[in-house]
Design a protein around this motif. Structure first.
Motif, PDB file in Angstrom:
ATOM      1  N   SER A   1      -1.411-111.111 -26.437  1.00  0.00           N
ATOM      2  CA  SER A   1      -2.118-109.633 -26.446  1.00  0.00           C
ATOM      3  C   SER A   1      -3.364-110.173 -26.051  1.00  0.00           C
ATOM      4  CB  SER A   1      -2.865-109.357 -28.715  1.00  0.00           C
ATOM      5  OG  SER A   1      -3.269-111.086 -28.578  1.00  0.00           O
ATOM      6  N   ARG A   2      -4.435-111.546 -25.473  1.00  0.00           N
ATOM      7  CA  ARG A   2      -5.120-111.013 -24.954  1.00  0.00           C
ATOM      8  C   ARG A   2      -5.416-111.686 -23.202  1.00  0.00           C
ATOM      9  NH1 ARG A   2      -8.090-114.182 -29.934  1.00  0.00           N
ATOM     10  NH2 ARG A   2      -7.120-112.542 -31.680  1.00  0.00           N
ATOM     11  N   GLN A   3      -4.680-111.374 -22.926  1.00  0.00           N
ATOM     12  CA  GLN A   3      -4.402-112.116 -21.213  1.00  0.00           C
ATOM     13  C   GLN A   3      -3.959-110.953 -20.556  1.00  0.00           C
ATOM     14  OE1 GLN A   3      -0.919-114.766 -21.054  1.00  0.00           O
ATOM     15  NE2 GLN A   3      -1.673-116.310 -21.169  1.00  0.00           N
ATOM     16  N   ALA A   4      -4.378-109.374 -21.157  1.00  0.00           N
ATOM     17  CA  ALA A   4      -4.112-108.212 -20.563  1.00  0.00           C
ATOM     18  C   ALA A   4      -5.515-107.584 -20.087  1.00  0.00           C
ATOM     19  CB  ALA A   4      -2.653-107.566 -20.834  1.00  0.00           C
ATOM     20  N   ASP A   5      -5.924-106.692 -19.476  1.00  0.00           N
ATOM     21  CA  ASP A   5      -7.559-106.332 -19.556  1.00  0.00           C
ATOM     22  C   ASP A   5      -6.721-104.764 -20.011  1.00  0.00           C
ATOM     23  OD1 ASP A   5      -8.655-107.833 -17.056  1.00  0.00           O
ATOM     24  OD2 ASP A   5      -6.898-107.080 -16.044  1.00  0.00           O
ATOM     25  N   LEU A   6      -5.459-104.411 -20.610  1.00  0.00           N
ATOM     26  CA  LEU A   6      -5.539-102.919 -20.862  1.00  0.00           C
ATOM     27  C   LEU A   6      -4.381-103.376 -21.512  1.00  0.00           C
ATOM     28  CD1 LEU A   6      -6.410-100.235 -21.641  1.00  0.00           C
ATOM     29  CD2 LEU A   6      -5.284 -99.546 -20.316  1.00  0.00           C
ATOM     30  N   VAL A   7      -4.426-103.261 -22.814  1.00  0.00           N
ATOM     31  CA  VAL A   7      -3.117-102.866 -23.788  1.00  0.00           C
ATOM     32  C   VAL A   7      -2.370-100.984 -23.332  1.00  0.00           C
ATOM     33  CG1 VAL A   7      -1.906-103.349 -25.674  1.00  0.00           C
ATOM     34  CG2 VAL A   7      -3.230-104.672 -25.222  1.00  0.00           C
ATOM     35  N   VAL A   8      -1.489-100.924 -23.093  1.00  0.00           N
ATOM     36  CA  VAL A   8      -0.374 -99.473 -23.185  1.00  0.00           C
ATOM     37  C   VAL A   8       0.393 -99.143 -24.421  1.00  0.00           C
ATOM     38  CG1 VAL A   8       0.067 -97.813 -21.892  1.00  0.00           C
ATOM     39  CG2 VAL A   8      -2.019 -98.894 -20.867  1.00  0.00           C
ATOM     40  N   VAL A   9       0.521 -98.301 -24.632  1.00  0.00           N
ATOM     41  CA  VAL A   9       1.539 -97.885 -25.726  1.00  0.00           C
ATOM     42  C   VAL A   9       2.687 -96.794 -25.230  1.00  0.00           C
ATOM     43  CG1 VAL A   9       2.556 -97.549 -27.597  1.00  0.00           C
ATOM     44  CG2 VAL A   9       0.692 -98.994 -28.028  1.00  0.00           C
ATOM     45  N   ALA A  10       3.838 -96.890 -24.001  1.00  0.00           N
ATOM     46  CA  ALA A  10       3.578 -95.768 -24.299  1.00  0.00           C
ATOM     47  C   ALA A  10       4.641 -95.675 -24.445  1.00  0.00           C
ATOM     48  CB  ALA A  10       2.947 -95.086 -22.364  1.00  0.00           C
ATOM     49  N   PRO A  11       6.124 -94.849 -24.814  1.00  0.00           N
ATOM     50  CA  PRO A  11       5.536 -93.562 -25.545  1.00  0.00           C
ATOM     51  C   PRO A  11       5.037 -94.592 -26.792  1.00  0.00           C
ATOM     52  CG  PRO A  11       7.893 -94.060 -25.532  1.00  0.00           C
ATOM     53  CD  PRO A  11       8.120 -94.481 -24.942  1.00  0.00           C
ATOM     54  N   ALA A  12       4.160 -93.450 -27.307  1.00  0.00           N
ATOM     55  CA  ALA A  12       3.500 -94.576 -28.508  1.00  0.00           C
ATOM     56  C   ALA A  12       4.272 -93.281 -29.913  1.00  0.00           C
ATOM     57  CB  ALA A  12       1.997 -94.722 -28.831  1.00  0.00           C
ATOM     58  N   THR A  13       5.152 -93.845 -30.715  1.00  0.00           N
ATOM     59  CA  THR A  13       6.159 -92.638 -31.486  1.00  0.00           C
ATOM     60  C   THR A  13       5.205 -92.235 -32.459  1.00  0.00           C
ATOM     61  OG1 THR A  13       6.900 -94.712 -32.336  1.00  0.00           O
ATOM     62  CG2 THR A  13       7.988 -93.538 -30.766  1.00  0.00           C
ATOM     63  N   ALA A  14       6.090 -91.873 -32.998  1.00  0.00           N
ATOM     64  CA  ALA A  14       4.695 -91.499 -35.124  1.00  0.00           C
ATOM     65  C   ALA A  14       4.494 -92.855 -35.755  1.00  0.00           C
ATOM     66  CB  ALA A  14       5.098 -90.371 -35.304  1.00  0.00           C
ATOM     67  N   ASN A  15       6.076 -92.988 -35.733  1.00  0.00           N
ATOM     68  CA  ASN A  15       6.512 -94.448 -35.925  1.00  0.00           C
ATOM     69  C   ASN A  15       5.303 -96.012 -35.903  1.00  0.00           C
ATOM     70  OD1 ASN A  15       7.412 -96.381 -38.302  1.00  0.00           O
ATOM     71  ND2 ASN A  15       8.165 -97.142 -36.362  1.00  0.00           N
ATOM     72  N   ILE A  16       4.709 -95.614 -34.327  1.00  0.00           N
ATOM     73  CA  ILE A  16       4.298 -96.908 -34.244  1.00  0.00           C
ATOM     74  C   ILE A  16       2.708 -97.041 -33.957  1.00  0.00           C
ATOM     75  CG2 ILE A  16       3.706 -96.773 -31.584  1.00  0.00           C
ATOM     76  CD1 ILE A  16       4.498 -99.632 -30.950  1.00  0.00           C
TER      77      ILE A  16
ATOM     78  N   ARG B   1       6.863 -80.667 -34.840  1.00  0.00           N
ATOM     79  CA  ARG B   1       6.606 -80.842 -35.966  1.00  0.00           C
ATOM     80  C   ARG B   1       5.963 -82.211 -36.935  1.00  0.00           C
ATOM     81  NH1 ARG B   1       8.633 -76.311 -38.720  1.00  0.00           N
ATOM     82  NH2 ARG B   1       9.714 -75.215 -37.326  1.00  0.00           N
ATOM     83  N   MET B   2       6.068 -83.504 -36.393  1.00  0.00           N
ATOM     84  CA  MET B   2       5.805 -84.714 -36.657  1.00  0.00           C
ATOM     85  C   MET B   2       4.476 -84.769 -35.986  1.00  0.00           C
ATOM     86  SD  MET B   2       8.645 -86.974 -35.485  1.00  0.00           S
ATOM     87  CE  MET B   2       8.903 -88.182 -35.973  1.00  0.00           C
ATOM     88  N   TRP B   3       3.853 -84.290 -34.484  1.00  0.00           N
ATOM     89  CA  TRP B   3       2.826 -84.373 -33.916  1.00  0.00           C
ATOM     90  C   TRP B   3       2.013 -83.398 -34.970  1.00  0.00           C
ATOM     91  CZ3 TRP B   3      -0.351 -86.707 -31.459  1.00  0.00           C
ATOM     92  CH2 TRP B   3      -1.018 -86.300 -31.063  1.00  0.00           C
ATOM     93  N   ARG B   4       2.036 -82.683 -35.541  1.00  0.00           N
ATOM     94  CA  ARG B   4       1.682 -81.368 -36.375  1.00  0.00           C
ATOM     95  C   ARG B   4       1.460 -81.312 -37.631  1.00  0.00           C
ATOM     96  NH1 ARG B   4       3.708 -75.538 -33.273  1.00  0.00           N
ATOM     97  NH2 ARG B   4       1.912 -75.711 -31.550  1.00  0.00           N
ATOM     98  N   HIS B   5       2.542 -83.179 -38.027  1.00  0.00           N
ATOM     99  CA  HIS B   5       1.905 -83.489 -39.219  1.00  0.00           C
ATOM    100  C   HIS B   5       0.666 -83.938 -40.479  1.00  0.00           C
ATOM    101  CE1 HIS B   5       3.277 -85.164 -43.211  1.00  0.00           C
ATOM    102  NE2 HIS B   5       4.351 -84.288 -43.395  1.00  0.00           N
ATOM    103  N   PRO B   6       0.413 -82.801 -41.017  1.00  0.00           N
ATOM    104  CA  PRO B   6      -1.102 -84.177 -42.009  1.00  0.00           C
ATOM    105  C   PRO B   6      -1.303 -85.466 -41.346  1.00  0.00           C
ATOM    106  CG  PRO B   6      -0.334 -82.332 -43.408  1.00  0.00           C
ATOM    107  CD  PRO B   6       1.049 -82.509 -41.969  1.00  0.00           C
ATOM    108  N   ALA B   7       0.185 -86.261 -41.960  1.00  0.00           N
ATOM    109  CA  ALA B   7      -0.173 -87.940 -41.816  1.00  0.00           C
ATOM    110  C   ALA B   7      -0.322 -88.446 -40.405  1.00  0.00           C
ATOM    111  CB  ALA B   7       1.328 -88.445 -42.213  1.00  0.00           C
ATOM    112  N   THR B   8       0.533 -87.864 -39.456  1.00  0.00           N
ATOM    113  CA  THR B   8       0.054 -88.135 -38.260  1.00  0.00           C
ATOM    114  C   THR B   8      -1.221 -87.768 -37.632  1.00  0.00           C
ATOM    115  OG1 THR B   8       2.429 -87.377 -37.250  1.00  0.00           O
ATOM    116  CG2 THR B   8       0.630 -87.506 -36.009  1.00  0.00           C
ATOM    117  N   ARG B   9      -1.539 -86.801 -37.794  1.00  0.00           N
ATOM    118  CA  ARG B   9      -3.315 -86.436 -37.609  1.00  0.00           C
ATOM    119  C   ARG B   9      -4.213 -86.973 -38.302  1.00  0.00           C
ATOM    120  NH1 ARG B   9      -2.037 -83.993 -33.408  1.00  0.00           N
ATOM    121  NH2 ARG B   9      -4.532 -84.166 -33.195  1.00  0.00           N
ATOM    122  N   ARG B  10      -4.320 -87.760 -39.510  1.00  0.00           N
ATOM    123  CA  ARG B  10      -5.227 -88.833 -40.237  1.00  0.00           C
ATOM    124  C   ARG B  10      -4.799 -90.093 -39.342  1.00  0.00           C
ATOM    125  NH1 ARG B  10      -2.476 -86.721 -45.088  1.00  0.00           N
ATOM    126  NH2 ARG B  10      -1.107 -88.331 -45.105  1.00  0.00           N
TER     127      ARG B  10
END
Length: 414
Positions: free
Chosen positions: A76-91, A124-133
């Motif tokens: 987790s610390r040997q990288a210069d940048l951590v990229v999450v792609a794709p980043a699902t609503a779950n993660i 709809r997942m992207w626009r869901h209030p939980a995702t926005r929070r």
């Protein structure tokens, strides 16, 4: 020195695009290590990723061989940048709430490096209030969250939620790495300020476009703002090294590279998104927010009744976003408002400066073709006077304004 990317791929149909992202990163000379969640392994294989990264692909937290040779903390610390792609609503939800129940989320909780998330999910997942929070919480925690693209989904629906194209993710990765290099240089040399990244380490909040205030399900109150000036300013701020949050009304413009975009429709939604994006070093309120909305939007389409009389519309005043920020407990150090006027431009701007509690008002005459056009002539109104700029391309206005913003922020930090 070779730059190192830790790429976390979560489960979703867009996971296949991670292969192209790896190819682009490797072509740029970066070293890539990939982590697959259990769901992601249903879409791409460790073998294909291993071939492209020319490295091991990591999937299990309790793989004793990997733990003995690397360990999840070191990984987790040997990288210069951590990229999450794709980043699902779950993660994204797990990241926002500090859940670490597999290798990917454990790495994210353990890392001390910058994190970039490129969301991909149903509209709809992207626009869901939980995702926005969750997005707001992640941004408050310092995670860089890209705005998803809009378009047709695999499920057949249409709207924001598509994974940004690999080229756009690459551009944001390169911007963040450049920003980090600039920050490292600043740490080593306190008097050094990289000329090409004058806003490195700064958060700039920008609004752009119109708002749409519904009258009924098919009609709305709006204006002719295209969003071009606000988007140009967001692009210029990103090029200057800033972390940019762009709250955009309903416009059909591509998201500038390196910009976190939040799409809204109404003035009240815009205000909520602006407050959720705070704190910020500077806020540039370019959006042409509707002054009024209907007091009670109809649930069904309003129809003519044959009387020849128009449907009664009762209007109520919308919240004043600029004035709200001007007196906000998290007021940005520099607050810039825009004033679209058709007469007495300077006089109205001076009055607005005092009334709204802003530091600057950028005033322009929109009686011609400025709204929707590609050029602008502005007056920068401050407590010290008025600086009048000649007509120029909106991109040039943006570059010049961001240069002025960077200078002002640097002056206030000394």
């Amino acid at each position: 020195m070779t730059q190192r990317i830790l790429l976390i791929i979560s489960g979703g149909i867009a996971a296949y695009k991670s292969l192209e992202l790896v190819r682009l990163l490797r072509k740029r000379g970066m070293a890539v290590r990939a982590v697959l969640t259990e769901s992601a392994a249903q879409f791409v294989t460790p073998l294909s990723l291993g071939v492209l990264t020319e490295d091991n692909v990591f999937t299990q937290l309790f793989d004793l061989k990997d733990e003995r040779e690397i360990g999840h903390i070191q990984l987790s610390r040997q990288a210069d940048l951590v990229v999450v792609a794709p980043a699902t609503a779950n993660i994204l939800a797990k990241m926002a709430n500090g859940i670490a129940d597999d290798l990917a989320t454990t790495l994210l909780l353990a890392t001390d490096k910058p994190v970039l998330a490129a969301p991909a999910m149903n509209v709809r997942m992207w626009r869901h209030p939980a995702t926005r929070r969750n997005i707001a919480q992640l941004q408050a925690d310092g995670v860089h969250v890209m705005a998803p693209d809009s378009g047709e989904m695999a499920c057949g629906e249409y709207g924001p939620g598509r994974l940004p194209e690999p080229e756009a993710i690459l551009a944001e990765i390169e911007r963040l790495l450049a920003t980090r290099r600039g920050s490292d240089m600043l740490a080593d040399q306190p008097d050094f300020a990289p000329a090409d990244l004058p806003l490195a380490g700064r958060h700039i909040l920008i609004t752009a476009g119109p708002t749409h205030e519904p009258i009924d399900p098919v009609r709305f109150i709006a204006n002719r703002s295209s969003g071009k000036q606000g988007f140009a300013i967001a692009a210029a701020a990103a090029r200057a090294g800033a972390r940019v949050s762009l709250v955009a009304g309903p416009v059909h413009l591509p998201t500038p590279a390196g910009v976190d975009r939040i799409d809204v429709e109404t003035a009240r939604e815009m205000l909520a998104a602006v407050e959720a994006a705070l704190p910020a070093d500077a806020a540039i309120m370019v959006a042409a927010v509707a002054d009024w909305r209907t007091a009670d939007a109809a649930g069904q389409k309003l129809k003519k009744d044959g009387s020849g009389q128009p449907a009664p519309l009762v209007l109520t005043e919308n919240p004043d976003i600029l004035a709200t920020l001007g007196h906000h407990v998290q007021r940005p150090a520099l607050l810039v408002g825009f004033a679209a006027e058709t007469e007495k431009v300077a006089d109205h701007a001076r009055a607005k400066l005092a009334r709204k509690g802003a530091d600057w008002i950028v005033a322009n005459d929109v009686s011609g073709d400025v709204m929707g056009g590609d050029a602008n002539a502005v007056h920068i109104v401050t407590a010290d006077g008025i600086d009048t700029w000649p007509s120029m391309a909106k991109a040039d206005v943006a570059d010049r304004l961001i240069e002025k913003v960077a200078h002002a922020l640097a002056s206030r930090s000394h």
